[in-house]
Design an enzyme around this catalytic site. Structure first.
Site, PDB file in Angstrom:
ATOM      1  N   ASP A  31      -1.154  10.253  -9.611  1.00 45.02           N
ATOM      2  CA  ASP A  31      -0.910   9.401 -10.779  1.00 45.02           C
ATOM      3  C   ASP A  31       0.585   9.191 -10.997  1.00 45.02           C
ATOM      4  OD1 ASP A  31      -3.596   9.173 -11.203  1.00 45.02           O
ATOM      5  OD2 ASP A  31      -3.684  10.590 -12.874  1.00 45.02           O
ATOM      6  N   HIS A  39      -4.417  15.248  -8.045  1.00 42.86           N
ATOM      7  CA  HIS A  39      -4.525  13.874  -8.545  1.00 42.86           C
ATOM      8  C   HIS A  39      -3.452  13.549  -9.587  1.00 42.86           C
ATOM      9  CE1 HIS A  39      -8.221  12.651  -6.488  1.00 42.86           C
ATOM     10  NE2 HIS A  39      -8.638  13.902  -6.658  1.00 42.86           N
ATOM     11  N   ASN A  65      -2.916  13.112  -2.947  1.00 42.61           N
ATOM     12  CA  ASN A  65      -3.907  13.663  -3.874  1.00 42.61           C
ATOM     13  C   ASN A  65      -4.457  15.001  -3.383  1.00 42.61           C
ATOM     14  OD1 ASN A  65      -3.893  11.671  -5.887  1.00 42.61           O
ATOM     15  ND2 ASN A  65      -5.267  10.362  -4.724  1.00 42.61           N
ATOM     16  N   GLU A  74      -4.439   2.576  -4.500  1.00 47.72           N
ATOM     17  CA  GLU A  74      -3.026   2.492  -4.130  1.00 47.72           C
ATOM     18  C   GLU A  74      -2.658   1.126  -3.579  1.00 47.72           C
ATOM     19  OE1 GLU A  74      -5.084   4.140  -0.396  1.00 47.72           O
ATOM     20  OE2 GLU A  74      -5.426   3.954  -2.543  1.00 47.72           O
ATOM     21  N   ASP A  84       0.852  -1.189   0.000  1.00 51.22           N
ATOM     22  CA  ASP A  84       0.000   0.000   0.000  1.00 51.22           C
ATOM     23  C   ASP A  84       0.886   1.238   0.000  1.00 51.22           C
ATOM     24  OD1 ASP A  84      -2.555   0.911  -0.138  1.00 51.22           O
ATOM     25  OD2 ASP A  84      -2.887   0.993   2.013  1.00 51.22           O
TER      26      ASP A  84
END
Length: 250
Positions: free
Chosen positions: A126, A122, A117, A152, A109
């Site tokens: 990415d 965002h 984010n 994630e 994770d």
């Protein structure tokens, strides 16, 4: 082009045969200019038609490959998607259940992904996913199965790998990830990951889904004990391995 050339050669041969047969049946003399004209016409027509149909064939072939890629791989990370990961992992799980073949499962994770984010946007999230996928593929073997479950969350299956070897892989992955510096507009940030590890007992009938769940439980143990850690699944989930990096997101 080789295929087209073969078709053109076949067209010339067939044209020559039919022309000769027609001229013979009509009782006319065979003239070289007529043969050349017929052959050139056959070459041009065959080339045009072959290029059209071969082009369509390759367009369809490329479309099928792209559809297969979209159905198999995650766009951002380049890792297998959930369904493809499970299908690819079944072979090793079934092999382990009848033979003494080690493999380990890692649940991974990205720490504080929502915060990335929220704080950087965002697009930055990415980029973190893209870099995670790139680093994971760089340090893994061709036989390793790397999948993104969603968001994630990731799961890796490492064939012929015991828990100790899986821990070494996890530490190397964590260190490489922690050294990344990602730039988004005017901001620069780093991120860390947490990892849970488990492995099936020899010739054990535990399902693959159960093993992933155990790795996930170890992952949550690592996250609950502070993140940026590795946790190895045991009955009491006591084996937590601490790592430290510079400038982790907290």
């Amino acid at each position: 082009m080789r295929f087209i050339l073969v078709l053109m050669l076949a067209a010339v041969i067939m044209t020559t045969i039919f022309d000769y047969a027609a001229i013979t049946l009509l009782g006319q003399s065979y003239r070289v200019p007529d043969f050349l004209a017929a052959s050139i016409s056959a070459l041009i027509i065959t080339y045009v038609i072959a290029r059209f149909f071969v082009g369509k064939f390759f367009d369809i072939d490329e479309l099928e490959k792209e559809m297969h890629r979209l159905a198999t791989y995650d766009d951002l990370t380049g890792l297998l998607n959930r369904n493809a990961f499970m299908q690819a992992s079944i072979y090793y799980h079934e092999l382990q259940s009848v033979e003494e073949q080690n493999y380990s499962v890692l649940a991974i994770d990205i720490d504080f992904f929502k915060r990335i984010n929220d704080q950087y946007g965002h697009a930055a999230g990415d980029k973190a996913l893209i870099e995670f996928g790139r680093v994971s593929k760089e340090i893994s073997r061709a036989s390793d199965i790397l999948g993104r479950l969603g968001g994630e969350e990731f799961v890796f299956l490492l064939p012929e790998t015991n828990v100790s070897q899986a821990k070494s892989f996890a530490e190397r992955l964590m260190n490489n990830i922690s050294e990344l510096k990602i730039t988004e507009e005017d901001s620069e940030f780093q991120f860390t990951i947490s990892i849970g590890i488990t492995a099936p007992p020899h010739k054990n009938s535990t399902s693959l889904e159960t093993l992933i769940k155990k790795a996930d439980e170890a992952l949550y143990s690592a996250k609950n004990s502070g993140r940026n850690k590795i946790s190895i699944y045991t009955n009491n989930l006591e084996q937590n391995i601490n790592t430290s990096v510079s400038n982790p997101i907290t």
